[in-house]
Scaffold this motif. Structure first.
Motif, short mmCIF file in Angstrom:
data_model
loop_
_atom_site.label_atom_id
_atom_site.label_comp_id
_atom_site.label_asym_id
_atom_site.label_seq_id
_atom_site.Cartn_x
_atom_site.Cartn_y
_atom_site.Cartn_z
N ALA A 191 0.99 -1.22 0.02
CA ALA A 191 -0.06 0.07 -0.14
C ALA A 191 0.86 1.21 -0.01
N ILE A 192 0.93 1.89 -1.08
CA ILE A 192 1.77 3.13 -1.17
C ILE A 192 0.89 4.35 -0.83
N GLU A 193 1.17 5.11 -0.02
CA GLU A 193 0.47 6.19 0.29
C GLU A 193 1.21 7.42 -0.43
N ALA A 194 0.32 8.25 -1.00
CA ALA A 194 0.79 9.17 -1.79
C ALA A 194 0.83 10.61 -1.37
N GLY A 195 1.85 10.68 -0.28
CA GLY A 195 2.30 11.97 0.22
C GLY A 195 2.09 12.49 1.61
N ASP A 196 1.45 11.89 2.14
CA ASP A 196 0.89 12.25 3.57
C ASP A 196 2.31 12.19 4.29
N PRO A 197 2.43 12.90 5.37
CA PRO A 197 3.53 12.82 6.52
C PRO A 197 3.54 11.29 7.01
N LEU A 198 4.57 10.81 7.38
CA LEU A 198 4.88 9.63 8.21
C LEU A 198 4.02 9.50 9.26
N GLY A 199 3.94 10.54 10.22
CA GLY A 199 2.91 10.39 11.51
C GLY A 199 1.83 10.08 11.22
N ASP A 200 1.16 10.44 10.25
CA ASP A 200 -0.36 10.39 9.64
C ASP A 200 -0.55 8.96 9.18
N VAL A 201 0.64 8.73 8.26
CA VAL A 201 0.02 7.37 7.49
C VAL A 201 0.68 6.18 8.65
N SER A 202 1.43 6.44 9.63
CA SER A 202 1.83 5.24 10.63
C SER A 202 0.25 5.35 11.61
N GLN A 203 0.10 6.39 11.87
CA GLN A 203 -1.35 6.42 12.75
C GLN A 203 -2.31 5.75 12.05
N PHE A 204 -2.53 5.95 11.02
CA PHE A 204 -3.64 5.11 10.00
C PHE A 204 -3.55 3.76 9.88
N ALA A 205 -2.42 3.48 9.76
CA ALA A 205 -1.85 2.11 9.48
C ALA A 205 -2.13 1.32 10.90
N GLN A 206 -1.61 1.87 12.08
CA GLN A 206 -1.84 1.15 13.20
C GLN A 206 -3.31 1.22 13.62
#
Length: 190
Positions: free
Chosen positions: A115-130
């Motif tokens: 799943a390749i996230e298109a541009g959001d910051p690491l913190g937002d993407v990590s929180q989403f995945a968790q």
């Protein structure tokens, strides 16, 4: 003129009204009976059907959310579904439970989701995945490399790569479980 005579006279002047109402109801009934019948599977009515394609998977390497650099070639021996998405994209978020469930069912068969996230910051993407307990690979794409590699800027978009490294299917839009089972599952036994 009395009220009773007035009502009787009025009914006599418009004898076509009840006939018109009857014809209208018959037309509605005929249209209702002629309407296509649902199969009872609402999911299939909104299914996005993939396009069959046949080209080599692009060379693509990006960092995942734990800081490792990964490449699509790392998964060459399996079947890979590459999913370009974003945390702000409603259909992307809507399909994540489906992708997660499918991955959890089939990962022991040599299946991987990247799943390749298109541009959001690491913190937002990590929180989403968790928060969604995603167990598959989640990569960061701050510069749109995956969107360019697959030449598709619409989100979500997904590509299925077979064990030989050939892209076999391409989706643009939300994927449902029925489409995954119909198109991806047979590739797992090839």
């Amino acid at each position: 003129m009395s009220k009773k005579k007035y009502q009787r006279k009025r009914r006599q002047q418009n004898p076509l009204v009840p006939i018109g109402i009857g014809i209208f109801l018959i037309i509605i009934a005929v249209l209702f009976m002629a309407a296509p019948k649902s199969t009872g599977n609402a999911e299939s009515l909104s299914a996005v059907i993939p396009v069959t394609v046949n080209y080599a998977a692009p060379e693509l390497s990006l960092q995942n959310i734990v800081g490792e650099t990964k490449s699509l070639t790392d998964y060459r021996s399996g079947v890979v579904l590459v999913n370009n998405w974003a945390t702000w994209c409603p259909p992307c978020k809507a399909e994540m439970p489906t992708l997660s469930a499918y991955y959890n069912e089939h990962n022991t068969e040599g299946f991987m989701i990247v799943a390749i996230e298109a541009g959001d910051p690491l913190g937002d993407v990590s929180q989403f995945a968790q928060s969604r307990n995603l167990k598959f690979q989640v990569w960061l794409d701050p510069n749109g490399a995956a969107l360019k590699a697959f030449d598709n800027g619409n989100l979500p978009n997904s590509y299925v790569i077979d064990r030989s490294g050939t892209v076999r299917y391409a989706w643009t839009g939300e994927i449902n479980k029925a489409m995954l089972e119909k198109y991806v599952t047979p590739l797992l036994t090839e």
